[in-house]
Write a protein that holds these residues in place. Structure first.
Motif, PDB file in Angstrom:
ATOM      1  N   GLY A 228      -8.798  68.337   8.464  1.00  0.00           N
ATOM      2  CA  GLY A 228      -8.530  69.758   8.622  1.00  0.00           C
ATOM      3  C   GLY A 228      -9.522  70.527   9.467  1.00  0.00           C
ATOM      4  N   ILE A 229     -10.433  69.842  10.171  1.00  0.00           N
ATOM      5  CA  ILE A 229     -11.440  70.558  10.962  1.00  0.00           C
ATOM      6  C   ILE A 229     -11.107  70.431  12.440  1.00  0.00           C
ATOM      7  CG2 ILE A 229     -13.870  70.602  11.612  1.00  0.00           C
ATOM      8  CD1 ILE A 229     -14.572  69.836   8.793  1.00  0.00           C
ATOM      9  N   ARG A 230     -11.205  71.543  13.146  1.00  0.00           N
ATOM     10  CA  ARG A 230     -10.820  71.600  14.546  1.00  0.00           C
ATOM     11  C   ARG A 230     -12.044  71.434  15.440  1.00  0.00           C
ATOM     12  NH1 ARG A 230     -10.630  75.662  12.062  1.00  0.00           N
ATOM     13  NH2 ARG A 230     -11.708  76.837  13.655  1.00  0.00           N
ATOM     14  N   LEU A 231     -11.792  70.900  16.611  1.00  0.00           N
ATOM     15  CA  LEU A 231     -12.904  70.636  17.524  1.00  0.00           C
ATOM     16  C   LEU A 231     -13.394  71.896  18.231  1.00  0.00           C
ATOM     17  CD1 LEU A 231     -12.006  67.178  19.074  1.00  0.00           C
ATOM     18  CD2 LEU A 231     -13.307  67.739  17.021  1.00  0.00           C
ATOM     19  N   ASP A 232     -12.727  73.053  18.020  1.00  0.00           N
ATOM     20  CA  ASP A 232     -13.279  74.287  18.555  1.00  0.00           C
ATOM     21  C   ASP A 232     -14.386  74.826  17.654  1.00  0.00           C
ATOM     22  OD1 ASP A 232     -11.503  74.880  16.512  1.00  0.00           O
ATOM     23  OD2 ASP A 232     -10.870  76.793  17.375  1.00  0.00           O
ATOM     24  N   ASN A 233     -14.633  74.166  16.532  1.00  0.00           N
ATOM     25  CA  ASN A 233     -15.693  74.547  15.604  1.00  0.00           C
ATOM     26  C   ASN A 233     -16.775  73.474  15.646  1.00  0.00           C
ATOM     27  OD1 ASN A 233     -17.342  75.192  13.431  1.00  0.00           O
ATOM     28  ND2 ASN A 233     -15.658  75.587  12.018  1.00  0.00           N
ATOM     29  N   PRO A 234     -18.008  73.806  16.027  1.00  0.00           N
ATOM     30  CA  PRO A 234     -19.053  72.780  16.164  1.00  0.00           C
ATOM     31  C   PRO A 234     -19.373  72.054  14.862  1.00  0.00           C
ATOM     32  CG  PRO A 234     -19.990  75.005  16.282  1.00  0.00           C
ATOM     33  CD  PRO A 234     -18.503  75.158  16.360  1.00  0.00           C
ATOM     34  N   TYR A 235     -18.957  72.615  13.729  1.00  0.00           N
ATOM     35  CA  TYR A 235     -19.193  71.969  12.435  1.00  0.00           C
ATOM     36  C   TYR A 235     -18.671  70.539  12.418  1.00  0.00           C
ATOM     37  CZ  TYR A 235     -19.614  71.730   7.306  1.00  0.00           C
ATOM     38  OH  TYR A 235     -19.962  71.390   6.023  1.00  0.00           O
ATOM     39  N   ALA A 236     -17.588  70.293  13.157  1.00  0.00           N
ATOM     40  CA  ALA A 236     -16.971  68.965  13.167  1.00  0.00           C
ATOM     41  C   ALA A 236     -17.830  67.912  13.850  1.00  0.00           C
ATOM     42  CB  ALA A 236     -15.608  69.041  13.861  1.00  0.00           C
ATOM     43  N   TYR A 237     -18.814  68.337  14.622  1.00  0.00           N
ATOM     44  CA  TYR A 237     -19.572  67.388  15.420  1.00  0.00           C
ATOM     45  C   TYR A 237     -20.758  66.772  14.677  1.00  0.00           C
ATOM     46  CZ  TYR A 237     -16.818  68.866  19.434  1.00  0.00           C
ATOM     47  OH  TYR A 237     -15.775  69.111  20.288  1.00  0.00           O
ATOM     48  N   GLN A 238     -20.923  67.148  13.419  1.00  0.00           N
ATOM     49  CA  GLN A 238     -21.987  66.538  12.625  1.00  0.00           C
ATOM     50  C   GLN A 238     -21.410  65.678  11.512  1.00  0.00           C
ATOM     51  OE1 GLN A 238     -24.731  69.421  11.046  1.00  0.00           O
ATOM     52  NE2 GLN A 238     -25.595  69.945  13.025  1.00  0.00           N
ATOM     53  N   GLU A 396      -8.123  80.699  19.638  1.00  0.00           N
ATOM     54  CA  GLU A 396      -7.809  79.290  19.405  1.00  0.00           C
ATOM     55  C   GLU A 396      -7.395  79.038  17.962  1.00  0.00           C
ATOM     56  OE1 GLU A 396     -10.374  80.352  21.123  1.00  0.00           O
ATOM     57  OE2 GLU A 396      -9.808  79.626  23.119  1.00  0.00           O
ATOM     58  N   PHE A 397      -8.017  79.762  17.035  1.00  0.00           N
ATOM     59  CA  PHE A 397      -7.684  79.649  15.623  1.00  0.00           C
ATOM     60  C   PHE A 397      -7.413  81.057  15.121  1.00  0.00           C
ATOM     61  CE2 PHE A 397      -9.422  79.575  11.148  1.00  0.00           C
ATOM     62  CZ  PHE A 397      -8.351  78.883  10.593  1.00  0.00           C
ATOM     63  N   LYS A 398      -6.270  81.241  14.507  1.00  0.00           N
ATOM     64  CA  LYS A 398      -5.855  82.594  14.131  1.00  0.00           C
ATOM     65  C   LYS A 398      -6.221  82.953  12.701  1.00  0.00           C
ATOM     66  CE  LYS A 398      -2.186  82.584  17.570  1.00  0.00           C
ATOM     67  NZ  LYS A 398      -0.736  82.727  17.855  1.00  0.00           N
ATOM     68  N   GLY A 399      -6.987  82.093  12.034  1.00  0.00           N
ATOM     69  CA  GLY A 399      -7.495  82.427  10.728  1.00  0.00           C
ATOM     70  C   GLY A 399      -6.541  82.121   9.601  1.00  0.00           C
ATOM     71  N   ARG A 400      -6.882  82.686   8.437  1.00  0.00           N
ATOM     72  CA  ARG A 400      -6.165  82.366   7.209  1.00  0.00           C
ATOM     73  C   ARG A 400      -5.274  83.503   6.727  1.00  0.00           C
ATOM     74  NH1 ARG A 400     -11.653  81.013   4.157  1.00  0.00           N
ATOM     75  NH2 ARG A 400     -12.044  83.042   5.128  1.00  0.00           N
ATOM     76  N   ASP A 401      -5.240  84.592   7.480  1.00  0.00           N
ATOM     77  CA  ASP A 401      -4.416  85.726   7.052  1.00  0.00           C
ATOM     78  C   ASP A 401      -2.929  85.388   7.046  1.00  0.00           C
ATOM     79  OD1 ASP A 401      -6.540  87.534   6.658  1.00  0.00           O
ATOM     80  OD2 ASP A 401      -6.631  87.956   8.809  1.00  0.00           O
ATOM     81  N   GLY A 402      -2.509  84.524   7.946  1.00  0.00           N
ATOM     82  CA  GLY A 402      -1.085  84.222   8.072  1.00  0.00           C
ATOM     83  C   GLY A 402      -0.482  83.548   6.855  1.00  0.00           C
ATOM     84  N   CYS A 403      -1.315  82.926   6.015  1.00  0.00           N
ATOM     85  CA  CYS A 403      -0.795  82.303   4.791  1.00  0.00           C
ATOM     86  C   CYS A 403      -1.069  83.162   3.564  1.00  0.00           C
ATOM     87  CB  CYS A 403      -1.384  80.908   4.597  1.00  0.00           C
ATOM     88  SG  CYS A 403      -3.156  80.875   4.238  1.00  0.00           S
ATOM     89  N   ARG A 404      -1.683  84.338   3.772  1.00  0.00           N
ATOM     90  CA  ARG A 404      -2.091  85.183   2.647  1.00  0.00           C
ATOM     91  C   ARG A 404      -1.301  86.480   2.554  1.00  0.00           C
ATOM     92  NH1 ARG A 404      -8.759  84.757   3.074  1.00  0.00           N
ATOM     93  NH2 ARG A 404      -8.906  82.514   2.657  1.00  0.00           N
ATOM     94  N   THR A 405      -0.296  86.654   3.365  1.00  0.00           N
ATOM     95  CA  THR A 405       0.469  87.895   3.329  1.00  0.00           C
ATOM     96  C   THR A 405       1.200  88.033   1.989  1.00  0.00           C
ATOM     97  OG1 THR A 405       2.290  86.764   4.448  1.00  0.00           O
ATOM     98  CG2 THR A 405       0.753  88.008   5.824  1.00  0.00           C
ATOM     99  N   PRO A 406       1.514  89.265   1.583  1.00  0.00           N
ATOM    100  CA  PRO A 406       2.105  89.493   0.261  1.00  0.00           C
ATOM    101  C   PRO A 406       3.427  88.762   0.022  1.00  0.00           C
ATOM    102  CG  PRO A 406       1.219  91.550   1.123  1.00  0.00           C
ATOM    103  CD  PRO A 406       1.131  90.547   2.237  1.00  0.00           C
ATOM    104  N   MET A 407       3.649  88.419  -1.257  1.00  0.00           N
ATOM    105  CA  MET A 407       4.894  87.772  -1.689  1.00  0.00           C
ATOM    106  C   MET A 407       6.076  88.716  -1.468  1.00  0.00           C
ATOM    107  SD  MET A 407       5.097  84.653  -3.268  1.00  0.00           S
ATOM    108  CE  MET A 407       6.168  84.755  -4.701  1.00  0.00           C
ATOM    109  N   PRO A 408       7.176  88.201  -0.923  1.00  0.00           N
ATOM    110  CA  PRO A 408       8.388  89.018  -0.787  1.00  0.00           C
ATOM    111  C   PRO A 408       9.253  88.895  -2.049  1.00  0.00           C
ATOM    112  CG  PRO A 408       8.669  86.950   0.396  1.00  0.00           C
ATOM    113  CD  PRO A 408       7.301  86.900  -0.236  1.00  0.00           C
ATOM    114  N   TRP A 409       9.318  89.946  -2.844  1.00  0.00           N
ATOM    115  CA  TRP A 409      10.089  89.917  -4.082  1.00  0.00           C
ATOM    116  C   TRP A 409      11.533  90.374  -3.880  1.00  0.00           C
ATOM    117  CZ3 TRP A 409       8.111  87.273  -7.932  1.00  0.00           C
ATOM    118  CH2 TRP A 409       6.722  87.097  -7.983  1.00  0.00           C
ATOM    119  N   ASP A 410      11.748  91.306  -2.973  1.00  0.00           N
ATOM    120  CA  ASP A 410      13.109  91.753  -2.687  1.00  0.00           C
ATOM    121  C   ASP A 410      13.150  92.277  -1.256  1.00  0.00           C
ATOM    122  OD1 ASP A 410      12.253  94.535  -2.753  1.00  0.00           O
ATOM    123  OD2 ASP A 410      12.380  94.441  -4.943  1.00  0.00           O
TER     124      ASP A 410
END
Length: 542
Positions: A228-238, A396-410
């Motif tokens: 789950g780590i992308r190469l646009d983040n240097p964290y992956a290189y260690q 390059e990475f659009k973050g985590r907001d796209g999976c956190r939007t409110p539940m659609p109840w109606d």
């Protein structure tokens, strides 16, 4: 069939992200009272437990994963009375309640850190990970933050750097200090006394660091998309040998387990993110004296192939021993599975078949709110983002907001989530046709498929706690057997749009599935799987 399995083995845990579940006080942000009001919906799904993402007092720099008071509710979510009512409502419906525990780090606004940064000799001076600069003033070593850049932040008052594996407003606690461990366990017990049934442990392998602060070596085998780590983040290189997954972690997990054992029926599920995640999962759950179960990011990648699923399952099974895994294909940190695996095509059919696959694997299961509706990832503009991770790595990475939007109840304004003029994140128009009220009326909907299969699964102990053995796979199909006591089930899954036939050497008796589930059939010794379908059959042992 008899079983003395603890409730959490094979349990299905529904993750609630409180900010986005339901807004009871109509301020545009979901809250604990909102979860309580929707408890019947959760119970009707047929899950065994809910996992609440953080609701503790926090400045919300990382939306609750930066805790400034471990023993209170942030006012935006309500108060401790609201939490008590939530616990009561869940337990009345037979649901367990698991809460997030963010022990690795606190907020920089926590009183412990405020005191710690004042001087080198105060009572909390070594409650966090402080280190001197190198002779040239640079950071103590090469460790990196998951959120990008060095994992060290300069504090001018102490004239030292402090460690932060995530945001610089999330300083790491010093687990090498026994007083810190004692204090954190006291906060855990606070919630046990209030009646929680367990804890989801955020970043459970990050607690300890190498005291010598040795540099991490380079990761020579880094692959785009791995764990789950992308190469646009240097964290992956260690290769993260010294900043996490340290051997000292085991002793802490044993002490934590000892505390939970004083509260029978409670459980822990640890989040493990590291370069050797499956081995770490096994190490942390073996022996009945550490964590009850762990999950990793291995199924939260973009690789939805059945080869990857089989490889992951067989790898963990080889090293698991008496340990126990927990699996998830979606959560609050990754792109929604309907988009990530479904590629926004045949969303309902694919969502159903991936659900069937996940809920048939050996282990406990975490389902993220909205998966039962086949919600796709929300596409947000930069000016709509609130996630610091997404803002830092845009576009390059659009973050985590796209999976956190409110539940659609109606299908009313704000999808029935809130009567406030605006919501903390916008609700995409594509989610309105997938609203709960719409799917309630459609017996063939994804929501009904989830309910129906979760009910069916409860009647088949082999699917909940049985052993697993694989018979066949290609990129799109997976066939395996689950066995428990005298019950044996074959599960054959087709995740593609093309029909597939498999000549089975076993004598089978097909199990009739609810109409909402896409069922194949058995004909003349062949398992026939139309597009996006499943066959579940009893094995007739010779």
């Amino acid at each position: 069939m008899t079983t003395n399995q603890p409730w959490w083995r094979g349990a299905v845990i529904y993750q609630v992200y409180p900010r986005s579940f339901f807004d009871a006080n109509n301020d545009g942000i979901g809250d604990l009272a909102g979860v309580t009001q929707k408890m019947d919906y959760i119970a009707k799904l047929g899950v065994d437990a809910i996992w609440l993402s953080p609701f503790f007092t926090s400045p919300m720099k990382d939306f609750g994963y930066d805790v400034s008071d471990y023993c209170d509710v942030d006012p935006i979510f309500g108060n401790l009375d609201d939490f008590d009512q939530l616990i009561q409502a869940a337990h009345e419906r037979g649901l367990k309640v698991i809460i997030d525990q963010v022990l690795n780090h606190s907020s920089d606004q926590h009183p412990w850190f405020i005191e710690s940064r004042q001087s080198h000799d105060n009572d909390k001076a070594d409650w966090y990970v402080w280190a001197d600069a190198q002779d040239d003033g640079t950071v103590p070593n090469n460790w990196l933050s998951v959120f990008g850049g060095p994992a060290w932040h300069w504090d001018s008052r102490r004239r030292q750097y402090y460690l932060h594996n995530f945001l610089d407003s999330q300083p790491d606690l010093n687990f090498h200090n026994p007083d810190v461990v004692d204090a954190l366990l006291e906060t855990v017990e606070f919630w046990l006394k209030l009646g929680v049934d367990g804890f989801r442990l955020d970043t459970a392998n990050y607690y300890y660091h190498d005291l010598a602060l040795r540099n991490n070596p380079p990761n020579e085998d880094v692959v785009e998309g791995s764990i789950g780590i992308r190469l646009d983040n240097p964290y992956a290189y260690q290769l993260h040998l010294y900043d996490k997954s340290r051997p000292e972690n085991i002793a802490f997990l044993q002490r934590l387990r000892s505390l939970l054992d004083q509260y029978p029926g409670t459980t822990t599920v640890g989040e493990v993110g590291c370069d050797f995640s499956l081995k770490t999962m096994a190490d942390y759950t073996q022996g009945d004296d550490k964590l009850h179960m762990c999950y990793s990011f291995d199924l939260l990648t973009h690789d939805s192939s059945m080869q990857h699923i089989r490889d992951t399952m067989e790898t963990i099974e080889k090293g698991l021993g008496d340990g126990w895994p927990c699996w998830s294909i979606g959560n609050h940190d990754v792109e929604r599975v309907a988009t990530r695996w479904g590629k926004d095509q045949d969303n309902i059919a694919k969502s159903k078949i991936y659900m069937l696959m996940l809920l048939s694997l050996r282990g406990s299961i975490c389902l993220y709110q909205g998966e039962e509706l086949a919600l796709i990832e929300a596409e947000l503009r930069f000016e709509q983002l609130v996630d610091p991770f997404g803002i830092a790595f845009w576009p390059e990475f659009k973050g985590r907001d796209g999976c956190r939007t409110p539940m659609p109840w109606d299908t009313r304004e704000n999808a029935g989530f809130s009567q406030h003029l605006s919501t903390w994140l916008p609700i995409p128009t594509q989610h309105y046709p997938l609203a709960v009220s719409k799917q309630e009326q459609d017996q063939d909907s994804c929501l009904h498929a989830y309910r129906d299969f979760l009910t069916f699964r409860k009647s088949r102990m082999a699917l909940k706690v049985g052993d697993i053995a694989f018979l066949y796979n290609d990129e799109d199909r997976l066939i395996f057997i689950r066995r428990y006591q005298d019950q044996s089930c074959l599960i054959a899954i087709n995740t593609s749009q093309n029909e597939f036939q498999y000549p089975c050497q076993h004598e089978l008796a097909a199990i009739e599935l609810p109409n909402s589930l896409p069922a194949g059939k058995i004909e003349a010794g062949l398992i026939v799987l139309p597009a996006y379908s499943v066959v579940i059959a009893d094995l007739i042992e010779q």
